[in-house]
Design a protein around this motif. Sequence first.
Motif, PDB file in Angstrom:
ATOM      1  N   GLY A  91       2.236  -5.758  -1.323  1.00  0.00           N
ATOM      2  CA  GLY A  91       1.513  -5.495  -2.561  1.00  0.00           C
ATOM      3  C   GLY A  91       1.091  -4.041  -2.694  1.00  0.00           C
ATOM      4  N   THR A  92       0.748  -3.653  -3.923  1.00  0.00           N
ATOM      5  CA  THR A  92       0.479  -2.241  -4.213  1.00  0.00           C
ATOM      6  C   THR A  92      -0.636  -1.665  -3.341  1.00  0.00           C
ATOM      7  OG1 THR A  92       1.176  -2.602  -6.494  1.00  0.00           O
ATOM      8  CG2 THR A  92      -0.103  -0.612  -6.061  1.00  0.00           C
ATOM      9  N   HIS A  93      -1.763  -2.381  -3.220  1.00  0.00           N
ATOM     10  CA  HIS A  93      -2.851  -1.872  -2.362  1.00  0.00           C
ATOM     11  C   HIS A  93      -2.590  -2.287  -0.913  1.00  0.00           C
ATOM     12  CE1 HIS A  93      -6.627  -0.855  -0.630  1.00  0.00           C
ATOM     13  NE2 HIS A  93      -7.090  -0.396  -1.775  1.00  0.00           N
ATOM     14  N   ILE A 103       5.610  -3.157   4.914  1.00  0.00           N
ATOM     15  CA  ILE A 103       5.524  -1.707   5.158  1.00  0.00           C
ATOM     16  C   ILE A 103       4.127  -1.192   4.811  1.00  0.00           C
ATOM     17  CG2 ILE A 103       6.412   0.559   4.437  1.00  0.00           C
ATOM     18  CD1 ILE A 103       9.136  -0.999   3.845  1.00  0.00           C
ATOM     19  N   ARG A 104       3.644  -1.534   3.615  1.00  0.00           N
ATOM     20  CA  ARG A 104       2.314  -1.064   3.219  1.00  0.00           C
ATOM     21  C   ARG A 104       1.226  -1.709   4.062  1.00  0.00           C
ATOM     22  NH1 ARG A 104       3.666  -1.675  -3.235  1.00  0.00           N
ATOM     23  NH2 ARG A 104       4.441   0.457  -3.613  1.00  0.00           N
ATOM     24  N   GLY A 105       1.379  -2.987   4.355  1.00  0.00           N
ATOM     25  CA  GLY A 105       0.385  -3.702   5.159  1.00  0.00           C
ATOM     26  C   GLY A 105       0.315  -3.183   6.584  1.00  0.00           C
ATOM     27  N   GLU A 110      -4.709   3.360   1.705  1.00  0.00           N
ATOM     28  CA  GLU A 110      -5.213   3.686   0.369  1.00  0.00           C
ATOM     29  C   GLU A 110      -4.155   3.415  -0.688  1.00  0.00           C
ATOM     30  OE1 GLU A 110      -7.261   7.562  -0.007  1.00  0.00           O
ATOM     31  OE2 GLU A 110      -6.779   7.748   2.123  1.00  0.00           O
ATOM     32  N   VAL A 111      -4.625   3.016  -1.878  1.00  0.00           N
ATOM     33  CA  VAL A 111      -3.670   2.572  -2.909  1.00  0.00           C
ATOM     34  C   VAL A 111      -2.680   3.660  -3.322  1.00  0.00           C
ATOM     35  CG1 VAL A 111      -5.229   2.995  -4.894  1.00  0.00           C
ATOM     36  CG2 VAL A 111      -3.401   1.285  -5.071  1.00  0.00           C
ATOM     37  N   GLN A 112      -3.156   4.909  -3.444  1.00  0.00           N
ATOM     38  CA  GLN A 112      -2.210   5.956  -3.871  1.00  0.00           C
ATOM     39  C   GLN A 112      -1.191   6.258  -2.770  1.00  0.00           C
ATOM     40  OE1 GLN A 112      -3.004   9.468  -6.570  1.00  0.00           O
ATOM     41  NE2 GLN A 112      -3.103  10.455  -4.582  1.00  0.00           N
TER      42      GLN A 112
END
Length: 136
Positions: A91-93, A103-105, A110-112
Amino acid sequence: MSERTLVLVKPDGVSRGLVGEVISRIERKGLTLAALELRSVERAVAEQHYAEHDGKPFFESLLEFITSGKVAAIVAEGENAIAAFRQLAGGTHPVEKATPGTIRGDFGLEVQYNLVHGSDSPESAEREIKIWFPAL
Ligand code: IDP
């Protein structure tokens, strides 16, 4: 149905040395690379890419960020490539939405600065691939 998606490793991912990690996850998922380029981003290209966010409070900051260093632009190809990469990205955040294992997790806070971009629909993928790889 085989499709193509546009992936970007954003400047935070490039400066943290995560290009190989992202490519490895794309390949391990079973997608193949149709194009790959490490490049600087002109403002006009960033504006085109993020046109749908024009007018939002974070738009200017997002453009500054995306033009602040090199990005790895990738076209990944395969069955359900668009959804498959969105699943890999999370997800985005990176904390509130992305789960561990994505990958993001796994790498973001930070969201940006959420490391990667992936097209969100066949229409976006077609539009974005034309922006980043006009010759494809
Ligand atoms: P996506 O990248 O998961 O498709 P979008 O909503 O299309 O998410 O947002 C595009 C990019 O803009 C995000 O990946 C993130 O880098 C940045 N962004 C989204 N929301 C915010 C925000 O509230 N503040 C700062 N940056 C944001």
